[in-house]
Write a protein that holds these residues in place. Structure first.
Motif, PDB file in Angstrom:
ATOM      1  N   TYR A 232       0.956  -1.329  -0.069  1.00 15.25           N
ATOM      2  CA  TYR A 232       0.046  -0.035  -0.095  1.00 15.25           C
ATOM      3  C   TYR A 232       1.089   1.406   0.097  1.00 15.25           C
TER       4      TYR A 232
ATOM      5  N   ALA B 169       0.393   5.781   0.579  1.00 16.54           N
ATOM      6  CA  ALA B 169      -0.586   6.871   0.845  1.00 16.54           C
ATOM      7  C   ALA B 169      -0.185   7.858  -0.514  1.00 16.54           C
TER       8      ALA B 169
ATOM      9  N   THR C 151      -4.202   1.809  -0.279  1.00 13.62           N
ATOM     10  CA  THR C 151      -3.837   3.174  -0.037  1.00 13.62           C
ATOM     11  C   THR C 151      -3.637   3.344   1.394  1.00 13.62           C
ATOM     12  N   SER C 152      -3.847   2.383   2.348  1.00 15.61           N
ATOM     13  CA  SER C 152      -3.475   2.111   3.902  1.00 15.61           C
ATOM     14  C   SER C 152      -3.440   1.036   4.311  1.00 15.61           C
TER      15      SER C 152
END
Length: 107
Positions: free
Chosen positions: A12, A14, A34-35
């Motif tokens: 992942y 950010a 994304t996290s």
């Protein structure tokens, strides 16, 4: 110029990150995550197969929390699909279709 690429499965990043971060070895995440909260641990009775949690079939179990293959139950023991261990069939019973079946009278 720099090209943005999608993080591969089990990693992942950010927005604005220059690299992807790997999930722990016992968890999976879809490509483009994304996290770290996108990384999920496989539940008991599952293995990690091609970056996806996959349920072990009947008469098999995952040998470790991070198993990538299911292990066969020992002779005389059984398990339904998706459990983390095998049950030994009691005397007077046998393995049949993923469960212990009592022997018929006289057998």
């Amino acid at each position: 110029s720099t090209t943005c690429t999608t993080c591969s499965a089990n990693s992942y990043s950010a927005a604005g990150a220059s690299t992807c971060t790997a999930c722990s070895s016992s968890s999976t995440a879809p490509a483009g995550s994304t996290s770290s909260s996108d990384c999920s641990v496989c539940s008991a009775g599952n293995i990690i197969n091609n970056s996806v949690c996959t349920q072990c079939s009947a008469n098999t179990f995952p040998s470790t929390a991070v198993a990538t293959a299911s292990t066969n139950c020992a002779t005389g023991s059984t398990s339904p699909a998706g459990v983390s261990g095998c049950d030994i069939c009691a005397a007077g019973s046998f393995v049949s279709s993923g469960s212990c079946t009592q022997c018929a009278a006289g057998k």
